[in-house]
Scaffold this motif. Structure first.
Motif, PDB file in Angstrom:
ATOM      1  N   THR A   5       2.341   1.872  -3.481  1.00 43.86           N
ATOM      2  CA  THR A   5       2.359   2.355  -4.243  1.00 43.86           C
ATOM      3  C   THR A   5       2.198   3.830  -4.069  1.00 43.86           C
ATOM      4  OG1 THR A   5       1.880  -0.123  -4.461  1.00 43.86           O
ATOM      5  CG2 THR A   5       0.425   1.178  -5.807  1.00 43.86           C
ATOM      6  N   THR A   6       1.599   4.037  -2.618  1.00 43.58           N
ATOM      7  CA  THR A   6       1.299   5.558  -3.018  1.00 43.58           C
ATOM      8  C   THR A   6       2.457   6.223  -2.663  1.00 43.58           C
ATOM      9  OG1 THR A   6      -0.026   4.742  -0.775  1.00 43.58           O
ATOM     10  CG2 THR A   6       0.356   6.835  -0.956  1.00 43.58           C
ATOM     11  N   ARG A  28       5.496   4.350   4.196  1.00 44.44           N
ATOM     12  CA  ARG A  28       4.550   4.535   5.141  1.00 44.44           C
ATOM     13  C   ARG A  28       5.327   6.035   5.972  1.00 44.44           C
ATOM     14  NH1 ARG A  28       1.304   1.253   9.450  1.00 44.44           N
ATOM     15  NH2 ARG A  28      -0.001   3.075  10.295  1.00 44.44           N
ATOM     16  N   CYS A  32       2.111   6.383  -7.320  1.00 42.39           N
ATOM     17  CA  CYS A  32       1.223   6.869  -7.705  1.00 42.39           C
ATOM     18  C   CYS A  32       1.993   8.569  -7.927  1.00 42.39           C
ATOM     19  CB  CYS A  32       0.330   7.486  -7.373  1.00 42.39           C
ATOM     20  SG  CYS A  32      -0.576   6.117  -6.899  1.00 42.39           S
ATOM     21  N   SER A  55       2.525  14.225   5.518  1.00 44.96           N
ATOM     22  CA  SER A  55       1.013  14.778   6.020  1.00 44.96           C
ATOM     23  C   SER A  55       1.060  15.303   7.293  1.00 44.96           C
ATOM     24  CB  SER A  55       0.368  13.299   6.620  1.00 44.96           C
ATOM     25  OG  SER A  55       0.805  12.745   7.311  1.00 44.96           O
ATOM     26  N   TRP A  71       5.128   8.915   4.056  1.00 41.59           N
ATOM     27  CA  TRP A  71       4.005   9.126   4.274  1.00 41.59           C
ATOM     28  C   TRP A  71       3.640   9.801   5.002  1.00 41.59           C
ATOM     29  CZ3 TRP A  71      -0.624   8.091   6.346  1.00 41.59           C
ATOM     30  CH2 TRP A  71      -2.024   7.636   5.899  1.00 41.59           C
ATOM     31  N   LEU A  95       0.083  -0.935   0.208  1.00 41.87           N
ATOM     32  CA  LEU A  95       0.296  -0.224  -0.051  1.00 41.87           C
ATOM     33  C   LEU A  95       0.525   1.232  -0.001  1.00 41.87           C
ATOM     34  CD1 LEU A  95      -2.712   1.692   0.177  1.00 41.87           C
ATOM     35  CD2 LEU A  95      -2.851   0.878   2.497  1.00 41.87           C
ATOM     36  N   TYR A  96       2.404   1.286   1.169  1.00 39.85           N
ATOM     37  CA  TYR A  96       2.149   2.683   1.072  1.00 39.85           C
ATOM     38  C   TYR A  96       3.788   2.486  -0.329  1.00 39.85           C
ATOM     39  CZ  TYR A  96      -0.038   2.973   5.427  1.00 39.85           C
ATOM     40  OH  TYR A  96      -0.863   3.365   6.177  1.00 39.85           O
ATOM     41  N   GLU A 120       9.080  -0.329   2.171  1.00 37.35           N
ATOM     42  CA  GLU A 120       7.063  -0.256   2.568  1.00 37.35           C
ATOM     43  C   GLU A 120       7.390   0.594   3.855  1.00 37.35           C
ATOM     44  OE1 GLU A 120       4.718  -0.536   1.047  1.00 37.35           O
ATOM     45  OE2 GLU A 120       2.738  -0.890   2.619  1.00 37.35           O
ATOM     46  N   ASN A 171       2.366   3.371  -9.923  1.00 39.30           N
ATOM     47  CA  ASN A 171       1.309   3.724 -10.018  1.00 39.30           C
ATOM     48  C   ASN A 171       0.779   2.624 -10.435  1.00 39.30           C
ATOM     49  OD1 ASN A 171       1.229   6.448 -12.336  1.00 39.30           O
ATOM     50  ND2 ASN A 171      -0.424   6.965 -11.031  1.00 39.30           N
TER      51      ASN A 171
END
Ligand SMILES: [Zn+2]
Length: 135
Positions: A24-25, A104, A28, A111, A107, A21-22, A100, A79
């Motif tokens: 791949t985030t 995270r 993108c 934020s 990300w 998930l992260y 990964e 992506n």
């Protein structure tokens, strides 16, 4: 995509492709994953580059991934996800966890503020340490 890596990187004996998930985030964003933590050096370089986007299953994607993986054991696929290789399946799995984790961290820090990225010289020292770790 896997076969092209095996044919061109003699040290690659096992490869893992995931849609973690992260990672791949970050893929993108079409940006490299920077050195937010020293553990990213497990990926074999000071950062993890992002390969140019191409349709999955195409030779173009395989070529893009191989190119962005030069000097590294991991690559983000724009992506899409991430590829990682190691000298065996256990090593590839261990390596795959670090980008990964770092994705995270990156990300999360983005934020709440501006992440501080480790200098390339420090990361290159860590890459050397990890290459000899356990031997
Ligand atoms: Zn995929």
């Amino acid at each position: 995509m896997h076969a092209l890596v095996y044919r061109n990187r003699f040290e690659a004996q096992a490869m893992i492709h995931t849609h973690a998930l992260y990672a791949t985030t970050i893929s993108c964003l079409k940006e490299k994953l920077p050195a937010i933590d020293y553990l990213l050096a497990y990926s074999g370089g000071p950062n993890v580059k992002c390969a140019k986007y191409a349709t999955y299953g195409t030779h173009e994607l395989a070529e893009n991934a191989l190119e962005a993986m030069k000097g590294r054991k991991a690559v983000l696929l724009a992506n899409h996800g991430i590829n990682v290789f190691g000298g065996n399946l256990c090593e590839a799995f261990d390596i795959s966890e670090q980008p990964e984790f770092c994705a995270r961290l990156y990300w999360q820090t983005k934020s709440v503020g501006n992440p501080v990225i480790l200098p390339e010289e420090a990361m290159n020292r860590m890459v050397e340490r990890f290459e000899g770790y356990g031997q």
